[in-house]
Design a protein around this motif. Structure first.
Motif, mmCIF file in Angstrom:
data_model
loop_
_atom_site.group_PDB
_atom_site.id
_atom_site.type_symbol
_atom_site.label_atom_id
_atom_site.label_comp_id
_atom_site.label_asym_id
_atom_site.label_seq_id
_atom_site.Cartn_x
_atom_site.Cartn_y
_atom_site.Cartn_z
ATOM 1 N N SER A 118 3.333 -12.790 2.520
ATOM 2 C CA SER A 118 3.527 -12.198 3.842
ATOM 3 C C SER A 118 2.197 -12.000 4.556
ATOM 4 N N LEU A 130 6.587 -2.426 -2.002
ATOM 5 C CA LEU A 130 6.027 -3.221 -0.904
ATOM 6 C C LEU A 130 7.048 -4.281 -0.498
ATOM 7 N N PRO A 164 8.903 -6.946 1.915
ATOM 8 C CA PRO A 164 8.418 -7.856 2.968
ATOM 9 C C PRO A 164 8.807 -7.441 4.377
ATOM 10 N N CYS A 170 5.099 1.507 3.940
ATOM 11 C CA CYS A 170 6.282 0.662 3.748
ATOM 12 C C CYS A 170 7.546 1.496 3.598
ATOM 13 N N TRP A 207 4.934 -2.256 -7.493
ATOM 14 C CA TRP A 207 4.977 -3.340 -6.512
ATOM 15 C C TRP A 207 6.307 -3.456 -5.766
ATOM 16 N N ALA A 221 -3.694 -4.934 -0.275
ATOM 17 C CA ALA A 221 -2.319 -5.416 -0.448
ATOM 18 C C ALA A 221 -2.186 -6.269 -1.701
ATOM 19 N N VAL A 252 -5.637 -9.449 -0.698
ATOM 20 C CA VAL A 252 -4.365 -9.741 -1.356
ATOM 21 C C VAL A 252 -4.584 -10.205 -2.789
ATOM 22 N N PRO A 278 -0.577 -6.816 -5.028
ATOM 23 C CA PRO A 278 0.580 -6.268 -5.747
ATOM 24 C C PRO A 278 0.351 -6.116 -7.243
ATOM 25 N N LEU A 320 6.616 -4.635 5.358
ATOM 26 C CA LEU A 320 5.238 -5.096 5.544
ATOM 27 C C LEU A 320 5.045 -5.728 6.914
ATOM 28 N N THR A 344 4.332 -9.976 -1.153
ATOM 29 C CA THR A 344 3.316 -9.239 -0.397
ATOM 30 C C THR A 344 2.156 -10.152 -0.021
#
Length: 450
Positions: free
Chosen positions: A313, A265, A267, A226, A262, A201, A288, A203, A270, A310
């Motif tokens: 989250s 993705l 929120p 997503c 990005w 994950a 991340v 970004p 996600l 991302t």
């Protein structure tokens, strides 16, 4: 005297707006502020703070998970009127506060008012107790029986198991070894008979696909999940179809090979992916990005996508956070500053701090104590661990496209990754598969770093 609830209707083209409007206008407890023909009207009213309840329906407007999440973020109770099972499934996946099934042939607006009043009362009471929870599990039958919640006919059979724990691996800028640590921990947990999902994950461009031998240019992964969640079509079967089996017990969900993708993705989407992954695997490990900053130029507008959302989250949903820093003067300075930012963003310290690329085994305990002392002096009293630097083992694993745990199981780095995995397992609170001896791992780590 209680002020009436501000209500907006977003029911264009459904053939019921006039009946609903007339019923609410003669009801004292509601003030119909606007009949919204466009999503922009509804979102603008919500952002201005002039809206309490949104009554929405159908497919005329471009409903998706982001729209619902934005309304709820503004404190709006979102209630959907649906006419068929497919609409109900989509709105439920988007997390509206309630879904009401209606039949136009026997529509009763007064019953809608009664149900809306009940839902708003229950939702507000729950939000007062849990201010960060917006999902509402209410299904009401209006002029007919409610449609049961749609089940995926091809989903794996339901089992009575606790939800998986989520471990998020984060570290500051400077390539401190986040991905190497995430892969090592996930592989070590898989060897301990856990079903593990490893999610890329980052970004700013993921590396896990290449590290684990998945070199296809456009393989589906987190972005595809997503997109499905955004449109209300993500099911357990589809999510499991987007992962790649890389080792016994270890599945991989690839990330973004191109950093400019990005914005895919989102929120709200996600959150659905994290939640569904908890139900399907025993442990979820998320790798991340480094950045925790918000774009100050866009911070006034909550509707604008943010690149670092991302990472934030994944950290917010984590049960355990592993913070990784490089074992040098610059790396440790970045780590300490990053821990301050982390605490400000998610409101808590990591479960363990990992100082990567440390000294040899003979000096590991002494260096680990020094790291612990540095953390304590800077106000971070958390367990710390030093991972030794093993360039040869890392290069061999990268060339083989496999985890270091599998390629060089006897290396000092692999053994320390196993210790880190045992430490995290001891946090899981006695899950099945945790051996008695492993319960002392956290104590051992704390003694080493005392």
């Amino acid at each position: 005297m209680t002020s009436p609830l501000a209500l907006a209707l977003a029911l264009p083209g459904e053939g019921l707006e006039e009946s609903v409007l007339a019923a609410f206008e003669r009801t004292r407890g509601f003030d119909v502020r606007r009949r919204c023909l466009e999503l922009e009207d509804l979102l603008g009213l919500a952002q201005s703070g002039q809206l309490d309840v949104a009554l929405i329906a159908g497919t005329v407007l471009r409903w998706d998970g982001d729209v619902v999440a934005r309304l709820q973020t503004c404190g709006v109770c979102v209630i959907a009127l649906v006419a068929d099972q497919s609409q109900e499934q989509r709105f439920r996946q988007w997390g509206v506060d309630a879904v009401m099934t209606i039949q136009m042939s026997a529509f009763d607006a007064d019953e809608v008012i009664t149900e809306v009043t009940s839902v708003v009362t229950q939702t507000r009471s729950r939000k007062d107790r849990h201010p960060h929870s917006f999902a509402h599990d209410v299904s009401s039958g209006i002029a007919g029986e409610s449609v049961a919640q749609t089940q995926d006919p091809f989903a794996p059979p339901a089992v009575d198991k606790p939800q998986a724990k989520v471990m998020t691996v984060w570290g500051p800028t400077g390539a401190p070894g986040r991905s190497t640590t995430a892969v090592g921990v996930a592989s070590a947990l898989a060897q301990r008979d856990h079903r593990v999902l490893l999610i890329d994950a980052d970004p700013y461009g993921g590396a896990l696909a290449l590290m684990l031998g998945r070199r296809e240019p456009d393989i589906p992964g987190l972005a595809s999940a997503c997109r499905l969640a955004h449109h209300g079509r993500l099911t357990p079967t589809q999510l499991m179809g987007l992962v790649h089996h890389v080792e016994p017990g270890l599945d991989l969900m690839t990330g973004l090979l191109r950093a400019d993708r990005w914005p895919e993705l989102r929120p709200a989407a996600l959150e659905q992916v994290w939640s569904l992954a908890r139900d399907l695997w025993d442990v979820v490990v998320i790798d991340v990005g480094f950045c925790l900053e918000e774009d100050e130029e866009l911070s006034y507008d909550s509707m604008v996508p943010r690149r670092n959302a991302t990472t934030i989250s994944a950290l917010a949903t984590a049960d355990h956070i592993v913070a990784v820093g490089s074992m040098d003067a610059i790396g440790l300075a970045r780590l300490v500053r990053g821990l301050d930012d982390l605490k400000q963003v998610v409101g808590r310290e990591p479960s363990v701090v990992v100082a990567n690329r440390g000294m040899g085994r003979s000096r590991q305990v002494a260096v680990q104590r020094q790291v612990k002392e540095i953390l304590r002096e800077t106000g971070h009293d958390v367990p710390a661990m030093v991972l030794p630097f093993d360039r040869e083992a890392c290069s061999e694993a990268l060339h083989a496209g496999r985890s270091l745990i599998r390629v060089a199981p006897q290396s000092a780095l692999a053994k320390n990754l196993h210790l880190l995995a045992r430490t995290l397992v001891s946090h899981l609170g006695g899950e099945q598969g945790v051996e008695l001896g492993d319960r002392t791992a956290l104590g051992r780590l704390r003694r080493l770093s005392a």
